[in-house]
Design a protein around this motif. Structure first.
Motif, PDB file in Angstrom:
ATOM      1  N   UNK A 180     -11.150   3.131   5.959  1.00 60.39           N
ATOM      2  CA  UNK A 180     -11.558   2.959   4.572  1.00 60.39           C
ATOM      3  C   UNK A 180     -11.686   4.323   3.878  1.00 60.39           C
ATOM      4  N   UNK A 181     -12.492   5.202   4.488  1.00 58.40           N
ATOM      5  CA  UNK A 181     -12.808   6.481   3.818  1.00 58.40           C
ATOM      6  C   UNK A 181     -11.670   7.476   3.798  1.00 58.40           C
ATOM      7  N   UNK A 182     -10.943   7.557   4.906  1.00 54.93           N
ATOM      8  CA  UNK A 182      -9.984   8.660   5.020  1.00 54.93           C
ATOM      9  C   UNK A 182      -8.528   8.240   4.903  1.00 54.93           C
ATOM     10  N   UNK A 183      -8.274   6.939   4.991  1.00 57.82           N
ATOM     11  CA  UNK A 183      -6.868   6.518   5.010  1.00 57.82           C
ATOM     12  C   UNK A 183      -6.550   5.639   3.801  1.00 57.82           C
ATOM     13  N   UNK A 184      -7.026   4.394   3.800  1.00 58.23           N
ATOM     14  CA  UNK A 184      -6.570   3.477   2.754  1.00 58.23           C
ATOM     15  C   UNK A 184      -7.237   3.730   1.404  1.00 58.23           C
ATOM     16  N   UNK A 237       0.849  -1.194   0.000  1.00 57.83           N
ATOM     17  CA  UNK A 237       0.000   0.000   0.000  1.00 57.83           C
ATOM     18  C   UNK A 237       0.892   1.255   0.000  1.00 57.83           C
ATOM     19  N   UNK A 238       1.914   1.265   0.844  1.00 64.32           N
ATOM     20  CA  UNK A 238       2.803   2.433   0.919  1.00 64.32           C
ATOM     21  C   UNK A 238       3.471   2.667  -0.442  1.00 64.32           C
ATOM     22  N   UNK A 287       3.604   6.663  -0.171  1.00 67.87           N
ATOM     23  CA  UNK A 287       3.414   7.204   1.187  1.00 67.87           C
ATOM     24  C   UNK A 287       4.385   6.505   2.132  1.00 67.87           C
ATOM     25  N   UNK A 288       4.932   7.262   3.071  1.00 62.98           N
ATOM     26  CA  UNK A 288       5.835   6.642   4.046  1.00 62.98           C
ATOM     27  C   UNK A 288       5.001   6.040   5.177  1.00 62.98           C
ATOM     28  N   UNK A 305       0.327   8.519  10.874  1.00 64.14           N
ATOM     29  CA  UNK A 305      -0.246   9.809  11.292  1.00 64.14           C
ATOM     30  C   UNK A 305      -1.671   9.980  10.757  1.00 64.14           C
ATOM     31  N   UNK A 306      -1.865   9.540   9.536  1.00 59.07           N
ATOM     32  CA  UNK A 306      -3.183   9.677   8.902  1.00 59.07           C
ATOM     33  C   UNK A 306      -4.256   8.973   9.756  1.00 59.07           C
ATOM     34  N   UNK A 307      -3.961   7.768  10.198  1.00 59.08           N
ATOM     35  CA  UNK A 307      -4.931   7.046  11.033  1.00 59.08           C
ATOM     36  C   UNK A 307      -5.252   7.833  12.296  1.00 59.08           C
ATOM     37  N   UNK A 308      -4.213   8.350  12.945  1.00 57.24           N
ATOM     38  CA  UNK A 308      -4.414   9.057  14.223  1.00 57.24           C
ATOM     39  C   UNK A 308      -5.179  10.365  13.999  1.00 57.24           C
ATOM     40  N   UNK A 309      -4.927  11.017  12.860  1.00 61.58           N
ATOM     41  CA  UNK A 309      -5.682  12.248  12.547  1.00 61.58           C
ATOM     42  C   UNK A 309      -7.180  11.976  12.533  1.00 61.58           C
TER      43      UNK A 309
END
Ligand SMILES: Cc1ncc(COP(=O)(O)O)c(C=O)c1O
Length: 403
Positions: A394-398, A341-342, A347-348, A354-358
């Motif tokens: 699903x919606x905001x990260x992957x 995926x990265x 994406x690193x 960070x995206x998940x935590x946001x």
């Protein structure tokens, strides 16, 4: 269900590092407004503990004297009964010894079995707590990689283990059964093969079975000591109620060791500091935990965890292209591999984490467990929180729209 596994407890202001991450949480980014924070990292569960535990503790607290005390026979009877009912094993009081935490117990056993700087065999991925204590005590961790077979199941590489035992003159191994973070519930055949190898080279085993009550539907826990005569006399097994009942904040664990000499040596080593003392509240928590109600609660919990694991596995493997995960057989941890995926999203790992935590998914960086693209995700949360977390991922990260 008799017990409540659906209400998320409000843990604000209750000193929880899982729910209100502090210096222990490495992913330092604020969560966007409008998103709650869902605790899916450190190994404790977002469920209230078994009510019988709280009842026994409150009952004791109401008596206002907390002086020096002697553990009751009922504590040992509870432990003996628990192992008989849950694992079909017969143990006796003299095989049991209190340890002030599993990691402390692992180190006390190593201090008896090893001399300074000794090489100790571990599997990789490796629970990060092992790495910390091994480093701080000056032992050398020798890692044997677990490998995923054609079905994605994590397997031991016996040839590699043998090579390393010979090359590094290894006489002590730490075995994680079930395995954190991979979620393997090792089979009798696998453990027997490992123990035969250890017998060949006289390797003692510290088997960390802290997760042994959290076995998912269709699997059975096999205590490592139970597979052979060699295993029985060369294994120290660490247990605790802390994962099963979310009691890490109460502190306390115990080991089981059938070799009288070794058992006595380890107890001597752990008691040297005079810190290795049971708390009276831990004892009462244990009386509640290892009770009939505790058995029922654990059975229901395992059902809830099985459902959550199935749901998370299904979503990840069907909707998150480029993320792979082996389906856990025990524990409540998913160990995601995000390498593809990265790469496909340029994406690193840091940005992904960070995206998940946001978006409020407090997951855990899996790289310190020795895999470069890993994320550890704890699914011991009420199902509505799991659904919410998967939906956000699903919606905001992957599958987020590209900026
Ligand atoms: C495999 C394993 N061992 C030990 C521990 C920690 O146990 P304790 O807090 O009793 O030292 C954990 C906690 O997650 C664990 O996963």
């Amino acid at each position: 269900m008799k017990y409540d596994f659906t209400t998320a407890p409000d843990r604000r202001g209750k000193d929880s590092i899982a729910a209100e991450p502090n210096r222990f949480y490495q992913i330092d980014v604020p969560t966007k407004e409008g998103f709650s924070r869902i605790p899916m990292w450190v190994a404790d569960m977002n469920f209230p503990t078994c009510p019988e535990i709280t009842r026994r503790m409150i009952e004791r607290i109401e008596h206002p004297c907390f002086g020096y005390f002697e553990p009751r026979e009922e504590l040992y009877e509870g432990i003996i009964n628990w192992h008989k009912l849950r694992h079909g094993e017969e143990i006796k009081k003299e095989h049991i010894a209190y340890q002030n935490g599993v990691l402390g117990g692992v180190v006390s056993a190593l201090n008896v079995l090893c001399s300074r700087g000794d090489n100790v065999l571990f599997h990789s991925p490796t629970y990060i707590g092992f790495t910390h204590v091994i480093d701080s005590y000056g032992y050398n961790m020798v890692l044997s990689d677990l490998k995923q077979d054609d079905h994605g199941v994590w397997r031991m590489d016996f040839a590699d283990m043998e090579r390393k035992i010979k090359e590094y003159h290894i006489h002590a191994a730490v075995f994680c059964n079930p395995h954190n973070p991979c979620g393997r519930v090792w089979t009798r055949e696998e453990i027997r093969e490992m123990m035969d190898l250890f017998a060949k080279y006289e390797v003692y085993v510290i088997s960390d079975e802290i997760w042994s009550d959290l076995i998912l539907e269709g699997y059975t826990h096999v205590p490592a000591y139970s597979v052979s005569d060699y295993a029985k006399m060369h294994t120290v097994t660490e247990y605790a109620p802390s994962k099963t009942f979310s009691l890490a904040g109460i502190v306390g664990s115990y080991h089981i060791c059938f070799d009288g000499w070794l058992n006595e040596r380890i107890q001597k080593e752990s008691n040297l500091s005079h810190y290795n003392e049971m708390s009276v509240l831990w004892m009462y928590a244990m009386l509640g935990a290892y009770s009939k109600e505790g058995q029922e609660w654990t059975d229901e919990l395992c059902q809830v965890l099985s459902e959550n694991v199935n749901e998370a596995y299904e979503t990840i493997t069907t909707r998150f292209d480029g993320v792979s995960v082996a389906k856990p057989e025990g524990t409540y941890m998913l160990f995601l591999d995000c390498e593809k995926w990265c790469a496909s999203h340029h994406t690193s790992m840091d940005d992904l984490l960070r995206k998940g935590v946001e978006y409020g998914v407090l997951w855990q960086d899996g790289r310190p467990f020795h895999r470069p693209y890993a994320i550890r995700m704890n699914v011991a949360v009420p199902n509505h929180q799991l659904k919410d977390a998967l939906e956000r991922l699903d919606r905001y990260v992957f599958n987020a729209e590209e900026d």
